[in-house]
Scaffold this active site. Structure first.
Site, PDB file in Angstrom:
ATOM      1  N   LYS A   1       0.829  -1.221   0.000  1.00  0.00           N
ATOM      2  CA  LYS A   1       0.000   0.000   0.000  1.00  0.00           C
ATOM      3  C   LYS A   1       0.854   1.259   0.000  1.00  0.00           C
ATOM      4  CE  LYS A   1      -1.707   1.526   4.109  1.00  0.00           C
ATOM      5  NZ  LYS A   1      -1.427   2.939   4.424  1.00  0.00           N
ATOM      6  N   ASN A   2       1.809   1.317   0.922  1.00  0.00           N
ATOM      7  CA  ASN A   2       2.559   2.572   1.082  1.00  0.00           C
ATOM      8  C   ASN A   2       3.580   2.811  -0.026  1.00  0.00           C
ATOM      9  OD1 ASN A   2       1.019   3.152   3.265  1.00  0.00           O
ATOM     10  ND2 ASN A   2       2.582   2.621   4.799  1.00  0.00           N
TER      11      ASN A   2
ATOM     12  N   ARG B   1      -4.999  10.353   4.858  1.00  0.00           N
ATOM     13  CA  ARG B   1      -4.018  11.437   4.967  1.00  0.00           C
ATOM     14  C   ARG B   1      -3.030  11.440   3.812  1.00  0.00           C
ATOM     15  NH1 ARG B   1      -3.200  13.649   9.803  1.00  0.00           N
ATOM     16  NH2 ARG B   1      -1.091  14.100   9.127  1.00  0.00           N
TER      17      ARG B   1
ATOM     18  N   CYS C   1      -4.847  12.363  13.756  1.00  0.00           N
ATOM     19  CA  CYS C   1      -5.582  11.111  13.538  1.00  0.00           C
ATOM     20  C   CYS C   1      -5.410  10.229  14.762  1.00  0.00           C
ATOM     21  CB  CYS C   1      -5.163  10.439  12.252  1.00  0.00           C
ATOM     22  SG  CYS C   1      -3.659   9.516  12.370  1.00  0.00           S
TER      23      CYS C   1
ATOM     24  N   ARG D   1       0.452  14.267  13.814  1.00  0.00           N
ATOM     25  CA  ARG D   1       0.906  14.122  12.430  1.00  0.00           C
ATOM     26  C   ARG D   1       0.880  15.429  11.627  1.00  0.00           C
ATOM     27  NH1 ARG D   1      -1.398   8.608  10.005  1.00  0.00           N
ATOM     28  NH2 ARG D   1       0.502   8.740   8.771  1.00  0.00           N
TER      29      ARG D   1
ATOM     30  N   ASP E   1       4.860   0.557  12.161  1.00  0.00           N
ATOM     31  CA  ASP E   1       3.689  -0.137  11.618  1.00  0.00           C
ATOM     32  C   ASP E   1       3.610  -1.607  12.041  1.00  0.00           C
ATOM     33  OD1 ASP E   1       2.925   2.204  10.414  1.00  0.00           O
ATOM     34  OD2 ASP E   1       3.609   1.657   8.410  1.00  0.00           O
TER      35      ASP E   1
ATOM     36  N   ARG F   1      -8.449  -0.872   4.894  1.00  0.00           N
ATOM     37  CA  ARG F   1      -7.653   0.198   4.271  1.00  0.00           C
ATOM     38  C   ARG F   1      -6.301  -0.348   3.806  1.00  0.00           C
ATOM     39  NH1 ARG F   1      -6.358   4.757   7.904  1.00  0.00           N
ATOM     40  NH2 ARG F   1      -5.074   5.099   6.088  1.00  0.00           N
TER      41      ARG F   1
HETATM   42  N1  EPU Z   1       6.320  14.683  11.225  1.00  0.00           N
HETATM   43  C1  EPU Z   1       6.408  16.003  11.570  1.00  0.00           C
HETATM   44  N2  EPU Z   1       6.257  16.937  10.577  1.00  0.00           N
HETATM   45  C2  EPU Z   1       6.028  16.589   9.280  1.00  0.00           C
HETATM   46  C3  EPU Z   1       5.939  15.236   8.939  1.00  0.00           C
HETATM   47  C4  EPU Z   1       6.087  14.288   9.940  1.00  0.00           C
HETATM   48  O1  EPU Z   1       6.615  16.359  12.725  1.00  0.00           O
HETATM   49  O2  EPU Z   1       5.895  17.482   8.437  1.00  0.00           O
HETATM   50  C5  EPU Z   1       6.489  13.650  12.263  1.00  0.00           C
HETATM   51  C6  EPU Z   1       5.237  12.807  12.492  1.00  0.00           C
HETATM   52  O3  EPU Z   1       4.324  13.429  13.357  1.00  0.00           O
HETATM   53  C7  EPU Z   1       5.819  11.533  13.054  1.00  0.00           C
HETATM   54  C8  EPU Z   1       7.158  11.399  12.305  1.00  0.00           C
HETATM   55  O4  EPU Z   1       7.444  12.714  11.809  1.00  0.00           O
HETATM   56  O5  EPU Z   1       6.068  11.700  14.411  1.00  0.00           O
HETATM   57  C9  EPU Z   1       7.163  10.435  11.155  1.00  0.00           C
HETATM   58  O6  EPU Z   1       6.019  10.625  10.354  1.00  0.00           O
HETATM   59  P1  EPU Z   1       6.023  10.395   8.793  1.00  0.00           P
HETATM   60  O7  EPU Z   1       5.833  11.695   8.111  1.00  0.00           O
HETATM   61  O8  EPU Z   1       7.206   9.580   8.406  1.00  0.00           O
HETATM   62  O9  EPU Z   1       4.708   9.536   8.597  1.00  0.00           O
HETATM   63  P2  EPU Z   1       3.797   9.565   7.313  1.00  0.00           P
HETATM   64  O10 EPU Z   1       4.612   9.840   6.116  1.00  0.00           O
HETATM   65  O11 EPU Z   1       2.604  10.394   7.569  1.00  0.00           O
HETATM   66  C10 EPU Z   1       4.104   7.039   6.653  1.00  0.00           C
HETATM   67  C11 EPU Z   1       3.225   5.858   6.444  1.00  0.00           C
HETATM   68  C12 EPU Z   1       2.678   5.407   7.797  1.00  0.00           C
HETATM   69  C13 EPU Z   1       3.856   5.042   8.686  1.00  0.00           C
HETATM   70  C14 EPU Z   1       4.799   6.242   8.822  1.00  0.00           C
HETATM   71  C15 EPU Z   1       6.054   5.935   9.609  1.00  0.00           C
HETATM   72  C16 EPU Z   1       2.366   6.207   4.223  1.00  0.00           C
HETATM   73  C17 EPU Z   1       1.211   6.546   3.350  1.00  0.00           C
HETATM   74  N3  EPU Z   1       2.135   6.232   5.528  1.00  0.00           N
HETATM   75  O12 EPU Z   1       3.293   8.054   7.249  1.00  0.00           O
HETATM   76  O13 EPU Z   1       1.890   4.248   7.543  1.00  0.00           O
HETATM   77  O14 EPU Z   1       3.391   4.685   9.972  1.00  0.00           O
HETATM   78  O15 EPU Z   1       5.196   6.689   7.504  1.00  0.00           O
HETATM   79  O16 EPU Z   1       6.735   4.881   9.053  1.00  0.00           O
HETATM   80  O17 EPU Z   1       3.437   5.894   3.730  1.00  0.00           O
HETATM   81  C18 EPU Z   1       0.212   2.680   8.000  1.00  0.00           C
HETATM   82  O18 EPU Z   1       0.441   2.176   6.885  1.00  0.00           O
HETATM   83  O19 EPU Z   1      -0.511   2.125   8.866  1.00  0.00           O
HETATM   84  C19 EPU Z   1       0.792   3.975   8.323  1.00  0.00           C
HETATM   85  C20 EPU Z   1       0.306   4.761   9.280  1.00  0.00           C
END
Ligand code: EPU
Length: 423
Positions: free
Chosen positions: A22-23, A94, A118, A123, A306, A398
């Site tokens: 998915k990701n 998201r 969320c 996030r 995850d 999802r």
């Molecule tokens: N963060 C910030 N500022 C930002 C972006 C992130 O402070 O602008 C923080 C977040 O709050 C968090 C950390 O950085 O504490 C890491 O978040 P990240 O941005 O890496 O998460 P994401 O990109 O929103 C993706 C996956 C998630 C997975 C996380 C961490 C996708 C679509 N989603 O989310 O997947 O948990 O990376 O590996 O790729 C899931 O599949 O169940 C899922 C939640």
């Protein structure tokens, strides 16, 4: 609304397979916005999040053709007319934020609903926006929407305070059209980033360093369509590994991306699970008692957040004390209250969860709260005494392709039923 009913106690035996990730698919779908013409993705799983992203692309004017049997999605982004991701879609997923980078890059403007918090944490997306600003974009946030314009993006040196997966992807997607070179420092190193880089290179972009903490992207005014086979889902595969491990099962997982699962495999081996490579895939043999082990989540190549909830279920039935530390998301312990209803002994102390293994869980009525929490409850149901009912499994749908069918084929007593949820 559907719910899952599981009668626990069966050992899982047989062969299964990991579906597409998915990701990895979601950023590839966003990449199709970068160049007109037909882009082809293969090994695409049949998931709710993928459907939501298709809806978003169609809303913008893309044509999307799906062949579910062949697991192929063809996206034609020639006639994109709307440069917007509306609230209704962003609130359900998201990852819709991933259209921000490609829209600004190709069409010089984007309007995307600001994602709220969320179930797993606040996030924020400040790092996505900081990077786009450094590349010359003008950003306004009004009425819950991010409005971005950029006559011409330029290359920039961007340092992330902390690695962000979709943040890194968004800026890679924007940088391919920027004038000059963009350097992303302290970038996320997940396998999904490497896949996006491969696709961008097929489109004609110049990307180096993906998979390390420094990625360089040199802009190219002309990009073309691409065809890409999606990698296997390491989190789905990891969940199936734990399913075999905790049921004292013996399961062969085909297409198991073990090269992306090193931290999980190390922990499963510490817990007493036998994992070996065979010609057809990866064999996972569970043994009891499950041995307790500590887990700390970190960005890749650390232990993935995850997999934290699923590993917690395993520790609930282990033979001793285990400390689990969630370092990525501040609120990713929603499954704890549900596991406790099954007899688990867990104490939360800030980012730590102290789990006292109880050997056996007891079946109960449960509520899924987010995607990976749902998976942890399914695993708990497999080893619990008696009947477990899990409602709100739209969270599970999802990101897991018919998980109950895969588990049933391995011998689990699990079924999906429709409910009217009167109470
Ligand atoms: N963060 C910030 N500022 C930002 C972006 C992130 O402070 O602008 C923080 C977040 O709050 C968090 C950390 O950085 O504490 C890491 O978040 P990240 O941005 O890496 O998460 P994401 O990109 O929103 C993706 C996956 C998630 C997975 C996380 C961490 C996708 C679509 N989603 O989310 O997947 O948990 O990376 O590996 O790729 C899931 O599949 O169940 C899922 C939640």
């Amino acid at each position: 609304m559907d719910k899952l009913i599981i009668e626990g106690g069966n050992r899982l035996i047989g062969t299964t397979h990991a579906s597409g990730a998915k990701n990895a698919v979601l950023p590839l779908m966003a990449a199709t916005l970068l160049a007109p013409g037909e882009h082809t993705l293969t090994n695409v799983p049949d998931l709710k999040d993928i459907e939501t992203f298709k809806k978003l692309l169609k809303f913008m004017g893309c044509k999307v053709r799906t062949n579910k049997k062949k697991k192929t999605v063809v996206i034609d982004s020639t006639n994109v007319k709307k440069f917007e991701a509306p609230y209704e879609l962003v609130k359900t997923m998201r990852a819709s934020i991933l259209v921000l980078g490609p829209l600004v890059a190709r069409f010089k403007k984007a309007r995307v609903s600001l994602p709220g918090g969320c179930a797993i944490g606040a996030r924020p997306i400040n790092l996505h926006l900081m990077g786009l600003k450094l590349m010359g974009a003008e950003i306004k946030i009004e009425h819950g929407y991010i409005d971005i314009t950029a006559e011409k993006l330029h290359g920039a040196q961007i340092h992330f305070d902390q690695p962000t997966v979709t943040g890194t992807e968004n800026l890679m997607l924007a940088a391919v059209y920027a004038v000059g070179t963009t350097t992303l420092e302290n970038a996320a190193m997940e396998p999904e980033i490497v896949e996006l880089a491969k696709a961008l290179e097929k489109m004609g972009a110049k990307v180096t360093g993906a998979g390390t903490d420094t990625i360089k992207i040199t802009g190219n005014g002309e990009l073309k369509t691409f065809k890409h086979k999606v990698i296997s889902d390491r989190i789905e595969a990891g969940t199936l590994m734990i399913a075999s491990a905790i049921t004292r099962g013996n399961v062969l997982i085909e297409d198991c991306p073990t090269e992306h699962l090193a931290p999980l495999i190390a922990k499963l081996r510490e817990a007493g699970t036998i994992i070996k490579e065979e010609e057809g895939g990866t064999r996972v043999i569970g043994d009891w008692p499950v041995l307790s082990t500590d887990i700390k989540t970190h960005p890749h190549p650390g232990f993935p957040t995850d997999m934290q909830a699923q590993m917690m279920t395993m520790m609930c039935v282990a033979n001793g004390l285990s400390v689990i530390t969630e370092n990525i998301f501040e609120n990713r312990y929603m499954h704890v209250a549900e596991l406790k209803r099954m007899g688990a002994k867990i104490k939360i102390d800030g980012r730590n969860a102290i789990v006292k293994g109880v050997g056996r869980l007891s079946g109960a009525q449960l509520m899924a709260t987010d995607l990976r929490a749902s998976a942890s409850l399914v695993l708990a149901g497999l080893v619990a005494d008696g009947r477990t009912e899990i409602s709100r499994i739209y969270h599970l749908d999802r990101g897991y392709e018919r998980l109950e069918e895969k588990l049933k084929a391995l011998g689990a007593n699990i079924k999906r039923v429709k409910t009217s949820e009167k109470f």
